[in-house]
Design a protein around this motif. Structure first.
Motif, mmCIF file in Angstrom:
data_model
loop_
_atom_site.group_PDB
_atom_site.id
_atom_site.type_symbol
_atom_site.label_atom_id
_atom_site.label_comp_id
_atom_site.label_asym_id
_atom_site.label_seq_id
_atom_site.Cartn_x
_atom_site.Cartn_y
_atom_site.Cartn_z
ATOM 1 N N ARG A 1 10.224 -1.593 -10.337
ATOM 2 C CA ARG A 1 11.278 -1.552 -10.122
ATOM 3 C C ARG A 1 11.481 -2.278 -8.230
ATOM 4 O O ARG A 1 12.070 -2.877 -8.143
ATOM 5 N N VAL A 2 10.235 -1.639 -8.224
ATOM 6 C CA VAL A 2 10.111 -2.244 -6.808
ATOM 7 C C VAL A 2 9.005 -3.694 -6.916
ATOM 8 O O VAL A 2 9.581 -4.789 -5.399
ATOM 9 N N ALA A 3 8.583 -3.939 -7.968
ATOM 10 C CA ALA A 3 8.049 -5.651 -7.569
ATOM 11 C C ALA A 3 8.945 -6.091 -8.064
ATOM 12 O O ALA A 3 8.622 -7.528 -7.165
ATOM 13 N N ALA A 4 10.199 -5.777 -8.654
ATOM 14 C CA ALA A 4 11.466 -6.839 -9.391
ATOM 15 C C ALA A 4 12.148 -6.982 -8.182
ATOM 16 O O ALA A 4 12.199 -8.013 -7.716
ATOM 17 N N ALA A 5 12.281 -6.450 -6.625
ATOM 18 C CA ALA A 5 13.087 -6.145 -6.197
ATOM 19 C C ALA A 5 12.833 -6.952 -4.737
ATOM 20 O O ALA A 5 13.303 -7.739 -4.777
ATOM 21 N N VAL A 6 10.940 -6.900 -4.972
ATOM 22 C CA VAL A 6 11.007 -7.729 -4.062
ATOM 23 C C VAL A 6 10.368 -9.121 -4.114
ATOM 24 O O VAL A 6 10.455 -10.024 -3.591
ATOM 25 N N THR A 7 10.155 -9.269 -5.379
ATOM 26 C CA THR A 7 9.770 -10.269 -5.852
ATOM 27 C C THR A 7 11.648 -11.389 -5.298
ATOM 28 O O THR A 7 11.283 -12.207 -4.982
ATOM 29 N N HIS B 1 0.939 -1.371 -0.078
ATOM 30 C CA HIS B 1 0.084 0.469 -0.062
ATOM 31 C C HIS B 1 1.103 1.259 0.081
ATOM 32 O O HIS B 1 1.810 1.033 0.419
ATOM 33 N N MET B 2 0.638 2.064 -0.840
ATOM 34 C CA MET B 2 1.422 3.316 -1.093
ATOM 35 C C MET B 2 0.386 4.478 -1.667
ATOM 36 O O MET B 2 -0.984 4.496 -1.528
ATOM 37 N N LEU B 3 1.161 5.676 -1.293
ATOM 38 C CA LEU B 3 0.061 6.556 -1.640
ATOM 39 C C LEU B 3 0.340 7.028 -3.215
ATOM 40 O O LEU B 3 1.719 6.687 -3.820
ATOM 41 N N GLU B 4 -0.716 7.536 -3.943
ATOM 42 C CA GLU B 4 -0.192 7.684 -5.089
ATOM 43 C C GLU B 4 0.428 8.897 -5.847
ATOM 44 O O GLU B 4 0.726 9.572 -4.764
ATOM 45 N N GLY B 5 0.906 8.482 -6.823
ATOM 46 C CA GLY B 5 1.824 9.439 -7.229
ATOM 47 C C GLY B 5 3.644 9.318 -7.504
ATOM 48 O O GLY B 5 3.877 9.380 -8.287
ATOM 49 N N ARG B 6 3.582 7.853 -7.317
ATOM 50 C CA ARG B 6 4.854 6.820 -7.914
ATOM 51 C C ARG B 6 4.392 6.495 -9.767
ATOM 52 O O ARG B 6 3.223 6.140 -10.254
ATOM 53 N N THR B 7 5.989 6.498 -10.489
ATOM 54 C CA THR B 7 5.893 6.079 -12.407
ATOM 55 C C THR B 7 5.974 4.940 -11.974
ATOM 56 O O THR B 7 5.948 3.518 -10.694
ATOM 57 N N SER B 8 4.806 4.358 -12.964
ATOM 58 C CA SER B 8 4.775 3.208 -13.357
ATOM 59 C C SER B 8 6.608 2.261 -13.268
ATOM 60 O O SER B 8 6.930 1.119 -12.449
ATOM 61 N N GLU B 9 7.227 3.114 -14.026
ATOM 62 C CA GLU B 9 8.671 2.199 -13.260
ATOM 63 C C GLU B 9 9.009 2.121 -12.512
ATOM 64 O O GLU B 9 9.796 1.057 -11.806
ATOM 65 N N GLN B 10 8.940 2.753 -11.510
ATOM 66 C CA GLN B 10 9.558 3.428 -9.473
ATOM 67 C C GLN B 10 8.296 2.006 -9.376
ATOM 68 O O GLN B 10 8.995 0.898 -8.699
ATOM 69 N N LYS B 11 7.038 1.264 -9.677
ATOM 70 C CA LYS B 11 6.969 0.124 -9.564
ATOM 71 C C LYS B 11 7.359 -0.797 -9.984
ATOM 72 O O LYS B 11 6.727 -2.106 -9.255
#
Length: 75
Positions: free
Chosen positions: A19-25, A7-17
């Motif tokens: 990157r975080v999805a890849a790192a968490v994976t 859960h996060m606040l709106e405003g992050r770019t698709s690229e940021q999301k």
């Protein structure tokens, strides 16, 4: 199958999301010894007026404001 909710606040770019999805994976794969194909990540974005910490919205926290209800509880 690990399912991760973020859960996060709106405003992050698709690229940021991405990157975080890849790192968490990668972290889940390494720590649980599972295949990346089994990892599911759900990102829920919240508007700044719909996300509270200590009873305050992000805007209130940035401005250093306290809500009236908190002041009543903690005079």
């Amino acid at each position: 199958m690990p399912i991760i909710e973020m859960h996060m606040l709106e405003g992050r770019t698709s690229e940021q999301k991405r990157r975080v999805a890849a790192a968490v994976t990668q972290a889940v794969v390494e720590s649980l010894d599972c295949s990346p194909e089994t990892v599911r990540i759900l990102i829920t974005e919240h508007a700044k007026d719909g996300f509270f910490v200590a009873g305050l919205t992000q805007a209130q926290r940035v401005n250093g404001q306290r809500s009236a209800s908190l002041e009543e509880q903690n005079p």
